[in-house]
Write a protein that holds these residues in place. Structure first.
Motif, PDB file in Angstrom:
ATOM      1  N   ASN A 220       9.210   6.112 -11.307  1.00 10.59           N
ATOM      2  CA  ASN A 220       8.313   5.797 -10.150  1.00 10.59           C
ATOM      3  C   ASN A 220       8.837   6.243  -8.996  1.00 10.59           C
ATOM      4  OD1 ASN A 220       7.085   4.597 -12.595  1.00 10.59           O
ATOM      5  ND2 ASN A 220       7.267   2.014 -12.848  1.00 10.59           N
ATOM      6  N   MET A 221       7.810   6.461  -8.341  1.00 10.47           N
ATOM      7  CA  MET A 221       7.849   7.241  -6.403  1.00 10.47           C
ATOM      8  C   MET A 221       6.690   6.166  -6.092  1.00 10.47           C
ATOM      9  SD  MET A 221      10.237   9.505  -6.668  1.00 10.47           S
ATOM     10  CE  MET A 221       9.725  10.614  -5.081  1.00 10.47           C
ATOM     11  N   GLY A 222       7.431   4.948  -5.962  1.00  6.50           N
ATOM     12  CA  GLY A 222       6.678   3.761  -4.945  1.00  6.50           C
ATOM     13  C   GLY A 222       7.743   2.241  -4.033  1.00  6.50           C
ATOM     14  N   SER A 223       7.202   2.269  -3.303  1.00  2.91           N
ATOM     15  CA  SER A 223       8.229   1.194  -2.748  1.00  2.91           C
ATOM     16  C   SER A 223       8.340   0.074  -3.633  1.00  2.91           C
ATOM     17  CB  SER A 223       7.823   0.386  -1.439  1.00  2.91           C
ATOM     18  OG  SER A 223       6.743  -0.127  -2.297  1.00  2.91           O
ATOM     19  N   PRO A 224       9.616  -1.004  -3.220  1.00  2.61           N
ATOM     20  CA  PRO A 224       9.740  -1.915  -4.317  1.00  2.61           C
ATOM     21  C   PRO A 224       9.091  -3.424  -4.054  1.00  2.61           C
ATOM     22  CG  PRO A 224      11.332  -0.399  -2.961  1.00  2.61           C
ATOM     23  CD  PRO A 224      10.402  -0.584  -2.453  1.00  2.61           C
ATOM     24  N   THR A 225       7.405  -2.580  -2.851  1.00  3.45           N
ATOM     25  CA  THR A 225       6.616  -3.621  -2.306  1.00  3.45           C
ATOM     26  C   THR A 225       5.469  -3.506  -2.898  1.00  3.45           C
ATOM     27  OG1 THR A 225       7.353  -3.651  -0.832  1.00  3.45           O
ATOM     28  CG2 THR A 225       8.686  -5.591  -1.351  1.00  3.45           C
ATOM     29  N   PRO A 226       4.691  -3.284  -3.415  1.00  2.96           N
ATOM     30  CA  PRO A 226       3.396  -3.037  -3.875  1.00  2.96           C
ATOM     31  C   PRO A 226       2.711  -4.335  -3.261  1.00  2.96           C
ATOM     32  CG  PRO A 226       4.102  -3.556  -5.578  1.00  2.96           C
ATOM     33  CD  PRO A 226       5.215  -3.531  -4.770  1.00  2.96           C
ATOM     34  N   VAL A 227       1.665  -4.040  -3.078  1.00  2.00           N
ATOM     35  CA  VAL A 227       0.746  -5.245  -2.323  1.00  2.00           C
ATOM     36  C   VAL A 227      -1.101  -4.621  -2.962  1.00  2.00           C
ATOM     37  CG1 VAL A 227       1.537  -5.103   0.015  1.00  2.00           C
ATOM     38  CG2 VAL A 227       0.106  -3.191   0.012  1.00  2.00           C
ATOM     39  N   THR A 228      -1.785  -5.356  -2.619  1.00  2.00           N
ATOM     40  CA  THR A 228      -2.752  -4.975  -3.328  1.00  2.00           C
ATOM     41  C   THR A 228      -4.076  -4.880  -2.214  1.00  2.00           C
ATOM     42  OG1 THR A 228      -3.605  -7.645  -2.157  1.00  2.00           O
ATOM     43  CG2 THR A 228      -2.373  -7.422  -4.354  1.00  2.00           C
ATOM     44  N   ASN A 229      -4.641  -3.435  -2.556  1.00  2.00           N
ATOM     45  CA  ASN A 229      -6.090  -3.943  -1.694  1.00  2.00           C
ATOM     46  C   ASN A 229      -6.354  -3.915  -0.368  1.00  2.00           C
ATOM     47  OD1 ASN A 229      -9.233  -3.231  -1.317  1.00  2.00           O
ATOM     48  ND2 ASN A 229      -7.735  -1.257  -0.962  1.00  2.00           N
ATOM     49  N   ALA A 230      -6.905  -5.687  -0.546  1.00  2.00           N
ATOM     50  CA  ALA A 230      -6.963  -6.230   0.314  1.00  2.00           C
ATOM     51  C   ALA A 230      -5.772  -6.295   1.484  1.00  2.00           C
ATOM     52  CB  ALA A 230      -6.932  -8.241   0.177  1.00  2.00           C
ATOM     53  N   VAL A 231      -4.770  -6.517   1.199  1.00  2.00           N
ATOM     54  CA  VAL A 231      -3.488  -6.950   1.533  1.00  2.00           C
ATOM     55  C   VAL A 231      -3.109  -5.481   2.874  1.00  2.00           C
ATOM     56  CG1 VAL A 231      -0.886  -7.088   2.289  1.00  2.00           C
ATOM     57  CG2 VAL A 231      -2.269  -8.381   0.603  1.00  2.00           C
ATOM     58  N   PHE A 232      -3.039  -4.366   1.619  1.00  2.00           N
ATOM     59  CA  PHE A 232      -2.861  -3.006   1.875  1.00  2.00           C
ATOM     60  C   PHE A 232      -4.233  -3.378   3.241  1.00  2.00           C
ATOM     61  CE2 PHE A 232      -3.968   1.240   3.410  1.00  2.00           C
ATOM     62  CZ  PHE A 232      -2.718   2.125   3.283  1.00  2.00           C
ATOM     63  N   THR A 233      -5.445  -3.744   2.968  1.00  2.00           N
ATOM     64  CA  THR A 233      -6.579  -3.162   4.374  1.00  2.00           C
ATOM     65  C   THR A 233      -6.030  -3.872   5.495  1.00  2.00           C
ATOM     66  OG1 THR A 233      -8.093  -2.503   2.324  1.00  2.00           O
ATOM     67  CG2 THR A 233      -9.534  -3.579   4.402  1.00  2.00           C
ATOM     68  N   ARG A 234      -5.472  -5.200   5.341  1.00  2.00           N
ATOM     69  CA  ARG A 234      -5.586  -6.080   6.407  1.00  2.00           C
ATOM     70  C   ARG A 234      -4.301  -5.724   7.015  1.00  2.00           C
ATOM     71  NH1 ARG A 234      -5.592 -10.271   3.705  1.00  2.00           N
ATOM     72  NH2 ARG A 234      -2.833 -10.806   3.755  1.00  2.00           N
ATOM     73  N   THR A 235      -3.847  -5.150   6.918  1.00  2.00           N
ATOM     74  CA  THR A 235      -2.774  -4.396   7.526  1.00  2.00           C
ATOM     75  C   THR A 235      -2.454  -3.465   7.817  1.00  2.00           C
ATOM     76  OG1 THR A 235      -0.731  -5.935   5.609  1.00  2.00           O
ATOM     77  CG2 THR A 235       0.113  -3.956   7.022  1.00  2.00           C
ATOM     78  N   LEU A 236      -3.474  -1.996   7.320  1.00  2.00           N
ATOM     79  CA  LEU A 236      -3.246  -0.838   8.198  1.00  2.00           C
ATOM     80  C   LEU A 236      -4.165  -1.443   9.395  1.00  2.00           C
ATOM     81  CD1 LEU A 236      -3.545   1.095   8.341  1.00  2.00           C
ATOM     82  CD2 LEU A 236      -5.459   2.039   6.897  1.00  2.00           C
ATOM     83  N   GLY A 237      -5.419  -2.662   9.444  1.00  2.00           N
ATOM     84  CA  GLY A 237      -6.329  -2.853  10.713  1.00  2.00           C
ATOM     85  C   GLY A 237      -5.900  -3.718  11.857  1.00  2.00           C
ATOM     86  N   GLN A 238      -4.266  -4.456  11.266  1.00  2.00           N
ATOM     87  CA  GLN A 238      -3.032  -5.060  12.167  1.00  2.00           C
ATOM     88  C   GLN A 238      -2.361  -3.988  13.147  1.00  2.00           C
ATOM     89  OE1 GLN A 238      -1.482  -7.514   9.792  1.00  2.00           O
ATOM     90  NE2 GLN A 238      -3.013  -9.294   9.873  1.00  2.00           N
ATOM     91  N   VAL A 239      -2.043  -3.019  12.216  1.00  2.00           N
ATOM     92  CA  VAL A 239      -1.333  -1.981  12.854  1.00  2.00           C
ATOM     93  C   VAL A 239      -1.708  -0.866  13.989  1.00  2.00           C
ATOM     94  CG1 VAL A 239       0.184   0.436  12.618  1.00  2.00           C
ATOM     95  CG2 VAL A 239       0.571  -1.806  10.898  1.00  2.00           C
ATOM     96  N   LEU A 240      -3.494  -1.194  13.237  1.00  2.00           N
ATOM     97  CA  LEU A 240      -3.754  -0.296  14.660  1.00  2.00           C
ATOM     98  C   LEU A 240      -4.731  -0.604  15.408  1.00  2.00           C
ATOM     99  CD1 LEU A 240      -5.846   1.789  11.455  1.00  2.00           C
ATOM    100  CD2 LEU A 240      -4.341   2.618  12.960  1.00  2.00           C
ATOM    101  N   ARG A 241      -4.734  -2.469  14.859  1.00  2.00           N
ATOM    102  CA  ARG A 241      -4.953  -3.005  16.003  1.00  2.00           C
ATOM    103  C   ARG A 241      -6.698  -2.932  16.412  1.00  2.00           C
ATOM    104  NH1 ARG A 241      -0.972  -2.753  21.390  1.00  2.00           N
ATOM    105  NH2 ARG A 241       0.961  -3.292  20.318  1.00  2.00           N
ATOM    106  N   ARG A 242      -7.292  -3.127  14.901  1.00  2.00           N
ATOM    107  CA  ARG A 242      -8.561  -2.774  15.351  1.00  2.00           C
ATOM    108  C   ARG A 242      -9.089  -4.478  13.811  1.00  2.00           C
ATOM    109  NH1 ARG A 242     -11.852  -1.646  18.567  1.00  2.00           N
ATOM    110  NH2 ARG A 242     -12.904  -1.030  17.162  1.00  2.00           N
TER     111      ARG A 242
END
Length: 297
Positions: A220-242
């Motif tokens: 399995n080639m994935g980090s030990p900390t998968p996230v839900t799509n909702a969390v991924f969406t929120r986190t990417l927005g925060q990183v991009l400051r959007r």
């Protein structure tokens, strides 16, 4: 001895080849055009062309070739191409390995997290069964062709890769215009797990597999900390400051825009545990999604 790489011009092939060469390894890439140097060799998988002498005495083969899953609508013809470019090319590669005088000791072959199908909230390690549907069955056939190399003594690792995060292309770069416009939103319910891995960790994990004899079979080639799509969406927005949109994009709208791929590739849930990597001592550089996104962007 050389490491042979297919798919070397792809999203993950480019950084892998660079890292291997940077570490002093000789890498020979398989190309479909006429080779331009001694570090390239010809293969034409659609025509069954690959000289077994290319593989004779190689230390390892890393097989990453395959038509892109998400870049075109899945017409019947393109689905056949997705199968052919994976299953037939792997069969050709393994046959050439068998016919080589001194077969490579290791085959690291791409596969995908889609092997498992939709697993909901369940944590999935490498012992979980395969799912049903086009992508799981494609992965199963793909892996079976690679596993055939075990019959003549080759160690085979099959990479079940999740969402690979790269700033040079792939799914993440395709998301960026929407998110930069402040229009990023969860997909479907947003509750489906996305197992992600940063490009540096994917490269590091492959190098770890090549160097670690006990790592074999599905990985399995994935980090030990998968996230839900909702969390991924929120986190990417925060990183991009959007800002991101609170309302999710309905599944039917995704299907209208993306066809069959939306249901098969975006909405299933994969909550991977990278058991073999962790148990064999691989240490992830990026276990925090925000840190990974900042690193690759």
């Amino acid at each position: 001895m050389a490491i042979i790489v297919t798919g070397a011009s792809g999203l993950l092939g480019v950084p892998l080849v660079a890292a291997l060469r940077g570490a002093g390894e000789r890498v020979v890439t398989l190309v479909r055009r006429e080779p331009r140097s001694g570090d390239e060799a010809l293969w034409r998988p659609a025509e069954g062309v690959l000289d077994p002498a290319v593989l004779d005495g190689a230390s390892a083969v890393v097989h990453l070739a395959g038509a892109p899953i998400a870049e075109r609508r899945w017409t019947a013809a393109y689905k056949r191409e997705l199968v052919r470019s994976r299953v037939d090319s792997t069969r050709l590669l393994v046959r050439a390995m068998r016919e080589a005088g001194r077969p490579p000791g290791v085959l690291v072959s791409a596969s995908g997290v889609d092997f498992y199908g939709d697993t909901g909230d369940r944590v999935v390690d490498e012992g979980a069964p395969g799912g049903s549907g086009f992508l799981p069955e494609l992965c199963e056939r793909w892996e079976a062709e690679a596993a055939a190399a075990e019959e003549f003594g080759v160690r085979v690792a099959r990479l079940r890769t999740g969402l690979a995060l790269s700033g040079r292309g792939g799914a993440l770069v395709r998301m960026l215009p929407v998110f930069k416009a402040g229009l990023g939103a969860p997909l479907g319910s947003g509750k489906q797990y996305w197992s992600w891995i940063s490009e540096p960790d994917w490269v590091g994990a492959v190098r770890h597999i090549l160097a670690t004899p006990e790592v074999a079979g599905p990985v399995n080639m994935g980090s030990p900390t998968p996230v839900t799509n909702a969390v991924f969406t929120r986190t990417l927005g925060q990183v991009l400051r959007r800002p991101t949109m609170p309302m999710p994009v309905p599944g039917f709208a995704l299907s209208l825009g993306l066809g069959e791929f939306a249901k098969a590739g975006l909405l299933p849930s994969h909550r991977l545990r990278p058991g073999k990597l962790l148990d064999s001592g691989y240490e992830f550089t990026h276990s925090d999604l925000a840190d990974a996104l900042r690193a690759v962007l």
